[in-house]
Enzyme design. Structure first.
Site, PDB file in Angstrom:
ATOM      1  N   HIS A   1       0.844  -1.201   0.000  1.00 51.05           N
ATOM      2  CA  HIS A   1       0.000   0.000   0.000  1.00 51.05           C
ATOM      3  C   HIS A   1       0.877   1.248   0.000  1.00 51.05           C
ATOM      4  O   HIS A   1       1.107   1.878   1.033  1.00 51.05           O
ATOM      5  CB  HIS A   1      -0.938  -0.015   1.214  1.00 51.05           C
ATOM      6  CG  HIS A   1      -1.996  -1.054   1.120  1.00 51.05           C
ATOM      7  ND1 HIS A   1      -1.916  -2.263   1.781  1.00 51.05           N
ATOM      8  CD2 HIS A   1      -3.169  -1.085   0.437  1.00 51.05           C
ATOM      9  CE1 HIS A   1      -2.991  -2.987   1.512  1.00 51.05           C
ATOM     10  NE2 HIS A   1      -3.766  -2.305   0.704  1.00 51.05           N
ATOM     11  N   ASN A   2       1.357   1.584  -1.183  1.00 49.26           N
ATOM     12  CA  ASN A   2       2.236   2.730  -1.362  1.00 49.26           C
ATOM     13  C   ASN A   2       1.771   3.526  -2.574  1.00 49.26           C
ATOM     14  O   ASN A   2       0.725   3.225  -3.176  1.00 49.26           O
ATOM     15  CB  ASN A   2       3.682   2.258  -1.529  1.00 49.26           C
ATOM     16  CG  ASN A   2       3.798   1.149  -2.574  1.00 49.26           C
ATOM     17  OD1 ASN A   2       3.344   1.295  -3.706  1.00 49.26           O
ATOM     18  ND2 ASN A   2       4.363   0.018  -2.175  1.00 49.26           N
ATOM     19  N   PHE A   3       2.524   4.539  -2.974  1.00 52.80           N
ATOM     20  CA  PHE A   3       2.076   5.384  -4.080  1.00 52.80           C
ATOM     21  C   PHE A   3       2.066   4.622  -5.402  1.00 52.80           C
ATOM     22  O   PHE A   3       1.256   4.919  -6.287  1.00 52.80           O
ATOM     23  CB  PHE A   3       2.952   6.632  -4.193  1.00 52.80           C
ATOM     24  CG  PHE A   3       2.502   7.557  -5.296  1.00 52.80           C
ATOM     25  CD1 PHE A   3       1.330   8.297  -5.163  1.00 52.80           C
ATOM     26  CD2 PHE A   3       3.221   7.666  -6.480  1.00 52.80           C
ATOM     27  CE1 PHE A   3       0.893   9.132  -6.179  1.00 52.80           C
ATOM     28  CE2 PHE A   3       2.788   8.502  -7.502  1.00 52.80           C
ATOM     29  CZ  PHE A   3       1.626   9.239  -7.348  1.00 52.80           C
TER      30      PHE A   3
ATOM     31  N   HIS B   1       1.125   1.601  -5.809  1.00 53.06           N
ATOM     32  CA  HIS B   1      -0.195   0.957  -5.834  1.00 53.06           C
ATOM     33  C   HIS B   1      -1.274   1.967  -6.208  1.00 53.06           C
ATOM     34  O   HIS B   1      -2.185   1.654  -6.990  1.00 53.06           O
ATOM     35  CB  HIS B   1      -0.496   0.350  -4.459  1.00 53.06           C
ATOM     36  CG  HIS B   1      -1.915  -0.098  -4.287  1.00 53.06           C
ATOM     37  ND1 HIS B   1      -2.472  -1.143  -4.989  1.00 53.06           N
ATOM     38  CD2 HIS B   1      -2.914   0.389  -3.493  1.00 53.06           C
ATOM     39  CE1 HIS B   1      -3.738  -1.305  -4.635  1.00 53.06           C
ATOM     40  NE2 HIS B   1      -4.043  -0.374  -3.735  1.00 53.06           N
TER      41      HIS B   1
ATOM     42  N   HIS C   1      -7.318   6.718  -2.776  1.00 50.21           N
ATOM     43  CA  HIS C   1      -8.091   5.682  -2.091  1.00 50.21           C
ATOM     44  C   HIS C   1      -7.352   5.001  -0.944  1.00 50.21           C
ATOM     45  O   HIS C   1      -7.987   4.381  -0.083  1.00 50.21           O
ATOM     46  CB  HIS C   1      -8.562   4.629  -3.107  1.00 50.21           C
ATOM     47  CG  HIS C   1      -7.522   3.615  -3.451  1.00 50.21           C
ATOM     48  ND1 HIS C   1      -6.496   3.875  -4.336  1.00 50.21           N
ATOM     49  CD2 HIS C   1      -7.345   2.332  -3.024  1.00 50.21           C
ATOM     50  CE1 HIS C   1      -5.734   2.796  -4.442  1.00 50.21           C
ATOM     51  NE2 HIS C   1      -6.220   1.856  -3.665  1.00 50.21           N
ATOM     52  N   ASP C   2      -6.017   5.085  -0.874  1.00 53.85           N
ATOM     53  CA  ASP C   2      -5.269   4.462   0.225  1.00 53.85           C
ATOM     54  C   ASP C   2      -4.318   5.448   0.903  1.00 53.85           C
ATOM     55  O   ASP C   2      -3.272   5.046   1.437  1.00 53.85           O
ATOM     56  CB  ASP C   2      -4.472   3.247  -0.276  1.00 53.85           C
ATOM     57  CG  ASP C   2      -5.279   1.967  -0.249  1.00 53.85           C
ATOM     58  OD1 ASP C   2      -6.199   1.874   0.583  1.00 53.85           O
ATOM     59  OD2 ASP C   2      -5.007   1.067  -1.069  1.00 53.85           O
TER      60      ASP C   2
ATOM     61  N   ASP D   1      -9.054  -1.618  -7.872  1.00 55.95           N
ATOM     62  CA  ASP D   1      -8.284  -1.758  -6.637  1.00 55.95           C
ATOM     63  C   ASP D   1      -7.625  -3.129  -6.528  1.00 55.95           C
ATOM     64  O   ASP D   1      -6.548  -3.257  -5.936  1.00 55.95           O
ATOM     65  CB  ASP D   1      -9.204  -1.514  -5.436  1.00 55.95           C
ATOM     66  CG  ASP D   1      -8.437  -1.406  -4.130  1.00 55.95           C
ATOM     67  OD1 ASP D   1      -7.241  -1.040  -4.177  1.00 55.95           O
ATOM     68  OD2 ASP D   1      -9.026  -1.666  -3.067  1.00 55.95           O
TER      69      ASP D   1
ATOM     70  N   GLN E   1      -3.582 -16.861  -4.379  1.00 59.33           N
ATOM     71  CA  GLN E   1      -3.956 -16.119  -5.577  1.00 59.33           C
ATOM     72  C   GLN E   1      -5.089 -16.801  -6.343  1.00 59.33           C
ATOM     73  O   GLN E   1      -6.025 -16.138  -6.799  1.00 59.33           O
ATOM     74  CB  GLN E   1      -2.735 -15.936  -6.483  1.00 59.33           C
ATOM     75  CG  GLN E   1      -1.652 -15.038  -5.897  1.00 59.33           C
ATOM     76  CD  GLN E   1      -2.196 -13.680  -5.514  1.00 59.33           C
ATOM     77  OE1 GLN E   1      -2.419 -13.409  -4.340  1.00 59.33           O
ATOM     78  NE2 GLN E   1      -2.419 -12.831  -6.484  1.00 59.33           N
TER      79      GLN E   1
END
Length: 645
Positions: A356-358, A360, A396-397, A509, A560
């Site tokens: 969850h970083n930029f 993403h 969004h995050d 997402d 997955q």
């Protein structure tokens, strides 16, 4: 004529036989003559009859006496029975009288009990009122304590920020002195935003007639200010023994003489997010939108766009081009400089988490852009709708801590308490987005109609909230129920329009499995890294650890395939039913599902897997590296948190 005597036997009552003589002739008829013995017999017979009557009377008397004795005995027995019954009756009457007295006593006691119960009820109501007032006072006291703690934390952060600012200014002064060939000590005027800058930085950038800035020192009043959002949740992590995230590592580059500038910082706090508003930064991010970029327009329009091979400056430039692709900046009269400030602020507010970083954020935004472009969605939406969707994807995050909602709720973090355990992270992301957007230097829509501004804030907030995976099945059920009624969404209604927004942001997402396998598998490994880090922390805190967060149980390819089958396929099926052109992305998803199956088959055969190679290119002897369970952290993912090279 002869006479014959015939004797006849007579049975008396006493059982004695007597003879009665009759004179008969030969014919057998009774004669008219009776002998003397006949008279005597008659008397005897009368006597006998009298005796028989006496005997009968005696017998009758004897029988009556026996019956009388029996009757008397029966009467005595009856009297005794009646006396016993009377005794029982008297006993029953006495018991009933006793019961009546007992009932009267109980009634009296019951009345007292009812009276006491009513008094107790009254006391309970009074106590409940006191408890409610006490709880309100406790809540009020806690709220005051939180505010006081926030103010105290803010004050401490201000002090630290000012110290850091003073240290930075001193270093910059020394650096400027070396660059400008002037040796001068730092002075306090550089810490005062209202003081006059030194001659070295007082020169303004001149612009020629074309509007392109000439080389020279930048003005401290330049409008391209940026915002850094500092980590606001250190107190949360300290409370739960969470390791504090390391600050962003800027790319170290020498500062050219023409870009030398004293930093000016003003500390702004709102009790929730602590922000440094920086006048102008002498780093590559300062004019990132004006630099040369490796990212191309062609990459933006393809699934093969590899965000891992690009710098943050490339990605920010790419987001701006997505707005420009639909000509939204011109159509909606967006202030470009403030939009750029806003995008820089969003970039700086993302943490360096494995997943969850930029990068993403960019991946989700670019996938949504492809849905609009290749999925045939843009033609059904208005310009403001497209603008809101891209904006929501970028935000969004924001400031995601790398610990999911379940963790926040289980440890009762400040975010979970603030939002009452209701989508705490998504609520916080939306709050951050609106906070950054409404800051004066970032508010690119401040000149719009207030109603339109309100619509943007509402749509962005609702769309971000839809990314909570805890609400996934509820959203899918609503979409399925809606399509059961009709085979389309009526986009003239707010409800159906928002349902479409929710579907698009959700598909984007979790869209890594739609990208080429080499990119999607890299994202999968990063996600596992983040999951396992949370799992280790949960073990330290003695919390329950799910299988997806337990390194002893997690198997990458199984995770997955399960996610594709249970989450992605049903959701993309709905998307294709509404927008047939989305079939392109559904096919890519099926292709990656097959590749993960190849990973599973190879693992079952004891082969090792190299995730840097596409499974379709594997040979029988060409499988390398580690197994899927062990490949959750490879050399590149261990070395960098957000993929920055």
């Amino acid at each position: 004529m002869s006479a014959t005597m015939t004797s006849v036997g007579v049975r008396t009552g006493t059982g004695v036989s007597y003879q009665q003589g009759y004179a008969t002739n030969g014919s057998g008829k009774r004669g008219g003559t009776v002998t003397a013995s006949g008279t005597s017999y008659t008397s005897a017979q009368k006597t006998l009859q009298a005796l028989e009557r006496v005997a009968s009377c005696i017998q009758t008397l004897s029988s009556g006496r026996a019956d009388a004795g029996d009757k008397r005995k029966a009467t005595v027995d009856a009297m005794q029975s009646i006396e016993a019954s009377m005794k029982d009756v008297r006993s029953s009457v006495e018991r009933e009288a006793q019961l009546m007295r007992t009932m009267q006593l109980l009634d009296s006691q019951m009345g007292e009990v009812v009276k006491e119960r009513n008094e107790l009820k009254s006391q309970v109501r009074h106590l409940k009122t006191l408890i409610k007032r006490a709880e309100e006072q406790v809540v009020d006291t806690k709220s005051k304590m939180v505010r006081i703690q926030g103010q105290s934390t803010t004050t401490a952060l201000q002090v630290e920020a000012l110290r850091a600012q003073m240290s930075t200014v001193a270093q910059q002064n020394k650096r400027l002195a070396v660059i400008m060939g002037v040796t001068q000590p730092a002075n306090n005027s550089q810490l005062n935003p209202n003081s006059q800058p030194t001659p070295a930085v007082q020169q303004d950038s001149a612009a020629d007639s074309s509007g392109v800035p000439k080389k020279g020192p930048m003005s401290p009043t330049d409008s391209s200010a940026r915002i850094l959002i500092e980590d606001h949740s250190n107190h949360t992590q300290d409370q739960h023994n969470v390791a504090e995230p390391q600050p962003s590592q800027e790319i170290e580059q020498p500062v050219p003489q023409e870009k030398a500038l004293v930093w000016k910082r003003k500390l702004h706090t709102d009790g929730m997010i602590h922000k440094f508003i920086i006048g102008k930064l002498p780093d590559p991010m300062a004019d990132v939108f004006l630099q040369q970029h490796q990212l191309t327009h062609n990459e933006l329009l393809n699934l093969e766009c590899d965000m891992f091979n690009h710098t943050p400056g490339d990605l920010l430039w790419g987001v701006e081009k997505m707005f420009e692709y639909f000509n939204l900046i011109e159509k909606l009269d967006v202030n470009v400089e403030r939009l750029r400030n806003f995008l820089r602020s969003c970039h700086d507010s993302y943490r360096e988490n494995p997943f969850h970083n930029f990068k993403h954020s960019f991946s989700v935004t670019q996938m949504l852009f492809l849905f609009l472009h290749k999925g045939g969605v843009a033609g059904t939406l208005e310009d403001i709708d497209i603008f809101c969707l891209i904006l929501a994807a970028v935000c969004h995050d924001l400031d995601h801590p790398g610990l999911n909602n379940a963790f926040q709720i289980n440890v009762e973090s400040p975010l979970a308490k603030l939002y009452n355990d209701e989508s705490p992270l998504e609520s916080y992301h939306a709050s951050c987005a609106i906070h950054i957007l409404t800051m004066p230097e970032n508010n690119f829509m401040s000149h719009w109609d207030p109603a339109l501004q309100r619509k943007v804030r509402q749509v962005v907030t609702k769309t971000i909230l839809a990314t909570d995976m805890g609400k996934h099945f509820a959203i899918i059920e609503r979409l399925s129920a809606r399509l059961t009624q009709e085979d389309y969404l009526n986009l003239d209604t707010k409800e159906d329009l928002q349902l479409l927004f929710n579907l698009l942001i959700k598909c984007a997402d979790v869209s890594n499995e739609v990208r080429p396998f080499l990119i999607s598998s890299r994202w999968a490994k990063r996600l596992v890294n983040e999951f396992l880090a949370q799992g280790d922390l949960e073990k330290e805190l003695k919390l329950e650890v799910s299988s997806l967060f337990d390194k002893e149980n997690l198997v990458l390819h199984k995770m997955q395939m399960s996610f594709i089958d249970s989450i992605l396929k049903p959701m993309y099926n709905i998307a294709v039913a509404l927008m047939p052109d989305m079939k392109f992305f559904e096919d890519k998803l099926a292709d990656n599902r097959n590749r993960w199956q190849m990973v599973a088959d190879a693992t079952e055969n004891g082969q090792k897997i190299d995730f840097d190679e596409d499974p379709s290119e594997w040979g029988v002897d060409g499988l390398l590296a580690a197994s899927p369970a062990a490949s959750s952290a490879t050399h590149d993912d261990r070395s960098t948190a957000d993929g920055t090279h």
